[in-house]
Design an enzyme around this catalytic site. Structure first.
Site, short mmCIF file in Angstrom:
data_model
loop_
_atom_site.label_atom_id
_atom_site.label_comp_id
_atom_site.label_asym_id
_atom_site.label_seq_id
_atom_site.Cartn_x
_atom_site.Cartn_y
_atom_site.Cartn_z
N HIS A 153 0.84 -1.20 0.00
CA HIS A 153 0.00 0.00 0.00
C HIS A 153 0.87 1.25 0.00
CE1 HIS A 153 -3.27 -2.74 1.19
NE2 HIS A 153 -4.08 -1.79 0.75
N LYS A 157 -0.53 4.89 4.54
CA LYS A 157 -1.40 3.96 5.26
C LYS A 157 -0.86 3.73 6.67
CE LYS A 157 -3.90 -0.43 4.80
NZ LYS A 157 -5.20 0.23 5.09
#
Length: 266
Positions: A153, A157
């Site tokens: 990600h 995040k």
């Protein structure tokens, strides 16, 4: 559908607003942000160059009083605060927030006795189809295959592993008759010894603007099978959220996930 969005100025919030504005059966009636947000009072469609007449607000009770649905991809503490007010206003919730604790999830379940909620770590139709494929694969490859989950990600995040990766692990563990907590290995460092048979490993990558990549590796002797899902934008999450709202139109109460929304529940 009268919809309010929480986390309006975030990447997901903006995608949700755009999706609602471009959907014939949806109406944007509220846009929520925290009290210190510099965009409070601005039009929620300003980033698109559109005037919606909906101003970004921090008054949760006022916003939810006019909304049938709240779509919430924020942070656990924010989601739980919104939930407490939604229970009072009867505003059904679609929750994509990840990183909730066991106690917070128990709180969701308690409120769902009076309120209809869809809670899913990933609203994408493709990801939820992937969950089903993993269930089938895990049952077929239960012997002689080592299972590893690799997820990547963007650098912003804040939780790891991702909610989607954890859900993948839960689906696989359940298919094998196990609990994820009993078989998960979240980190390896130094002299770890041989891989424990039956364990499910996780590897986490964070960097750049990666929307979300997930691969499950079933590694056997002489072969390996990989099941992957890669997101190129957040549009699939937004469309899945609207699909969840349509599903909730016919629900008075209860805690559901995307398997229910898509009719994939056993």
């Amino acid at each position: 559908m009268k919809i309010a969005i929480a986390g309006t100025i975030g990447r997901m919030g903006k995608m949700l607003i755009e999706a609602v504005l471009n959907t014939a059966d949806a109406q944007l009636v509220g846009a929520l942000e925290h009290t210190s947000c510099p965009q409070l009072g601005e039009d929620a469609g300003a980033f698109l160059g559109k005037k919606t007449g909906v101003l970004i607000s921090s008054d949760v009770a006022q916003v939810l009083a006019n909304a049938q649905f709240l779509i919430d991809f924020t942070r656990p503490e924010g989601t739980m605060a919104h939930l407490a007010i939604a229970e009072k206003t009867g505003t059904k919730m679609i929750i994509g927030t990840t990183g909730l604790s066991a106690d917070q999830i128990a709180g969701l379940k308690k409120v769902s006795a009076n309120l209809a909620i869809v809670f899913a770590p990933n609203m994408s139709v493709g990801v939820n189809a992937t969950f089903k494929l993993l269930e089938i694969a895990a049952k077929m490859l239960s012997q002689g295959y080592d299972i590893e989950i690799i997820e990547a990600h963007h650098k912003h995040k804040v939780d790891a592993p991702s909610g989607t990766a954890l859900k993948m692990g839960e689906v696989i563990a359940e298919a094998l008759g196990e609990k994820l907590d009993d078989v998960a290995v979240y980190a390896r460092e130094g002299h770890t010894g041989e891989r424990k048979e039956g364990s499910i490993g996780f590897a986490i990558i964070r960097g750049g603007d990666i929307v979300g990549d997930h691969t499950v590796l079933f590694a056997g002797d002489g072969e390996r099978i990989e099941i992957s899902h890669k997101s190129s934008s957040r549009q699939s999450y937004a469309q899945g959220s609207l699909r969840a709202a349509r599903f909730l139109q016919n629900q008075k109460n209860g805690l559901f996930d995307m398997q229910d929304v898509l009719g994939l529940r056993k």
